[in-house]
Write an enzyme that holds these catalytic residues in place. Structure first.
Site: not given
Ligand code: DGL
Length: 272
Positions: A8-9, A71, A160, A192, A194
């Site tokens: 993930d990011s 992600c 976050e 997303c 989160h």
């Molecule tokens: N993990 C990213 C997503 O699911 C969210 C956070 C980011 O923008 O890096 O899109």
């Protein structure tokens, strides 16, 4: 057999890692969160591709037998490139296709004005991947599922920062949803990593009839089915989970605990 690589990011993808650990308790996980480069949701497709392919290669070189792009921003913008770099022998599971497929499996009378809502980052919504995945299945199944999507960029950073289970995500969500844009949808995709943490708040702001989907569980199930189909499920009792990030701060340690739901040790690994 090697571990399952999940990336993930940042630390949001730990919601997917949690679901995978719960469903597949005999599998080892190697998680990589690109905390040095988040948020991907505000990056260009080119940059997301560069980061994602580098991580995917790292996971393959670390012996992973399967890759989960946990992600939505990375899945939406770099899936093809990730598949290219890992090669045909390693399955890649993304966030978009399992969710879209589950919509068609769970709805019997698709075709009569069914619609689905999607919220996510700018990078996810503007990629159009959810839309093209839905259009494709509409054609194959000869139905007309309609997609309504809207970026909700402020939401991930609020979560976050630890704001969930309280009034802040509700206020942020309200600002995005108050015009009733999604009031007529039949289901809602939390697009997303989160957002599962604020699923309750989303449910409370939408009409009761809207089914708010829980993506981590669906993606974990898709992963299980893929491993089963390829005959590469682990039957060992002994597992070793590792959690790597590209930039380790105290805040990420705290956040990781929140997203994974229990204490984990993060190690810093800088990719070149
Ligand atoms: N993990 C990213 C997503 O699911 C969210 C956070 C980011 O923008 O890096 O899109």
């Amino acid at each position: 057999m090697g571990p399952i690589g999940i990336f993930d990011s940042g630390i949001g993808g730990l919601t997917v890692a949690r679901a995978a650990c719960d469903l597949l308790p005999t599998e080892s996980i190697l998680y990589f969160g690109d905390t040095a480069h988040l948020p991907y949701g505000e990056k260009s497709p080119e940059l997301i591709r560069k980061y994602s392919t580098r991580i995917a290669l790292h996971l393959v070189n670390s012996g992973c037998k399967a890759i989960v792009v946990a992600c939505n921003s990375a899945s939406s913008n770099s899936l093809e490139q990730v598949r290219d770099v890992v090669g045909p022998n390693i399955p890649v599971i993304d966030m978009v296709h399992p969710i879209v497929e589950s919509l068609y499996n769970s709805t019997d009378d698709l075709g009569s004005n069914k619609s689905v809502g999607l919220i996510g980052t700018r990078a996810t919504i503007s990629s159009g991947l959810y839309k093209s995945a839905i259009d494709r299945l509409n054609d194959i199944k000869d139905v007309k599922l309609e997609l309504l999507s809207r970026p909700t960029p402020l939401l991930a950073s609020a979560i976050e920062e630890g704001f969930y289970n309280d009034t802040i995500p509700s206020a942020v969500l309200d600002a995005y949803l108050e015009d009733g844009f999604f009031d007529k949808v039949d289901s809602m995709i939390l697009g997303c990593t989160h957002y599962p943490l604020v699923r309750k708040e989303v449910i409370s702001l939408l009409p009761k009839s809207v089914d708010v989907i829980d993506p981590p569980a669906i993606v974990a199930e898709a992963l299980k089915q893929k491993l089963e189909a390829l005959g590469i499920l682990s039957d060992k009792e002994k597992i070793q989970n590792r959690f790597q990030v590209s930039d380790l701060t105290e805040n990420f340690k705290l956040g990781a605990q929140r997203f994974f739901g229990s204490d984990i040790d993060l190690e810093e690994v800088v990719l070149s």
